[in-house]
Motif scaffolding. Structure first.
Motif, PDB file in Angstrom:
ATOM      1  N   GLN A   3      40.787  33.224  50.111  1.00 56.36           N
ATOM      2  CA  GLN A   3      40.135  34.515  49.913  1.00 56.36           C
ATOM      3  C   GLN A   3      39.554  34.563  48.506  1.00 56.36           C
ATOM      4  OE1 GLN A   3      40.106  36.588  52.656  1.00 56.36           O
ATOM      5  NE2 GLN A   3      41.209  34.872  53.602  1.00 56.36           N
ATOM      6  N   VAL A   5      37.352  37.063  45.727  1.00 53.38           N
ATOM      7  CA  VAL A   5      36.888  38.404  45.381  1.00 53.38           C
ATOM      8  C   VAL A   5      36.077  38.319  44.092  1.00 53.38           C
ATOM      9  CG1 VAL A   5      37.543  40.751  44.783  1.00 53.38           C
ATOM     10  CG2 VAL A   5      38.888  39.474  46.471  1.00 53.38           C
ATOM     11  N   CYS A  22      35.311  35.472  39.833  1.00 47.37           N
ATOM     12  CA  CYS A  22      35.636  35.147  41.222  1.00 47.37           C
ATOM     13  C   CYS A  22      37.127  34.805  41.244  1.00 47.37           C
ATOM     14  CB  CYS A  22      34.804  33.969  41.698  1.00 47.37           C
ATOM     15  SG  CYS A  22      35.272  33.337  43.329  1.00 47.37           S
ATOM     16  N   TYR A  94      27.135  34.895  44.851  1.00 50.75           N
ATOM     17  CA  TYR A  94      28.309  34.621  45.680  1.00 50.75           C
ATOM     18  C   TYR A  94      29.085  33.444  45.091  1.00 50.75           C
ATOM     19  CZ  TYR A  94      25.693  37.230  49.238  1.00 50.75           C
ATOM     20  OH  TYR A  94      24.993  38.188  49.930  1.00 50.75           O
ATOM     21  N   TRP A 109      33.761  32.151  51.227  1.00 47.55           N
ATOM     22  CA  TRP A 109      32.779  32.889  50.440  1.00 47.55           C
ATOM     23  C   TRP A 109      33.346  34.223  49.978  1.00 47.55           C
ATOM     24  CZ3 TRP A 109      28.104  30.863  49.104  1.00 47.55           C
ATOM     25  CH2 TRP A 109      27.673  29.731  49.806  1.00 47.55           C
ATOM     26  N   GLY A 110      32.913  34.624  48.806  1.00 47.26           N
ATOM     27  CA  GLY A 110      33.203  35.968  48.355  1.00 47.26           C
ATOM     28  C   GLY A 110      32.233  36.948  48.990  1.00 47.26           C
ATOM     29  N   GLN A 111      32.414  38.213  48.678  1.00 50.86           N
ATOM     30  CA  GLN A 111      31.609  39.262  49.306  1.00 50.86           C
ATOM     31  C   GLN A 111      30.247  39.424  48.640  1.00 50.86           C
ATOM     32  OE1 GLN A 111      33.872  39.772  47.000  1.00 50.86           O
ATOM     33  NE2 GLN A 111      33.267  41.503  45.727  1.00 50.86           N
ATOM     34  N   THR A 113      28.093  39.901  44.667  1.00 49.33           N
ATOM     35  CA  THR A 113      27.953  40.941  43.653  1.00 49.33           C
ATOM     36  C   THR A 113      26.509  40.958  43.177  1.00 49.33           C
ATOM     37  OG1 THR A 113      28.886  41.839  41.591  1.00 49.33           O
ATOM     38  CG2 THR A 113      28.677  39.448  41.722  1.00 49.33           C
TER      39      THR A 113
END
Length: 119
Positions: A3, A5, A22, A94, A109-111, A113
């Motif tokens: 995960q 973020v 990240c 990302y 992958w992150g969400q 920004t």
């Protein structure tokens, strides 16, 4: 799956700086390859920087000398320090984490920004 973020995006004037973070759900140095990518609507995803654990970090020509990747083991966090920002750096950024034997598409992958460089 790891995960991820991300945080740290925002609006900055040309010539300014931002630092993206990240944070991973696992030991950051247990991940073979970590990278930063960016995407502008209507364009293909672009690799910004790729950091190989125990190896080198590679940067896109467009950001070389301005962006720097680092990792903090205590915080399980990878950073992207962005200096001398230009309007063309505007994009959603990302982070990606993957084993050495798969491509980024098969990693985590992150969400994302948003980074906006504008006066």
């Amino acid at each position: 799956q790891v995960q991820l973020v991300e945080s740290g995006g925002g609006l900055v004037p040309p010539g300014g700086s931002l630092r993206l973070s990240c944070t991973a759900s696992v030991n950051i140095f247990s991940i073979d390859v970590m990278g930063w990518y960016r995407r502008v609507p209507g364009k293909e995803r672009e690799l910004v920087a790729r950091s190989i654990t125990g190896g080198s970090t590679n940067y896109a020509a467009s950001v070389k000398g301005r962006f720097t990747v680092s990792r903090d083991a205590a915080k399980n966090t990878m950073y992207l320090q962005m200096n001398s920002l230009k309007p063309e750096d505007t994009a959603v950024y990302y982070c990606n984490a993957r084993p050495r034997d798969v491509t980024a598409d098969f990693g985590s992958w992150g969400q994302g920004t948003q980074v906006t460089v504008s006066s």
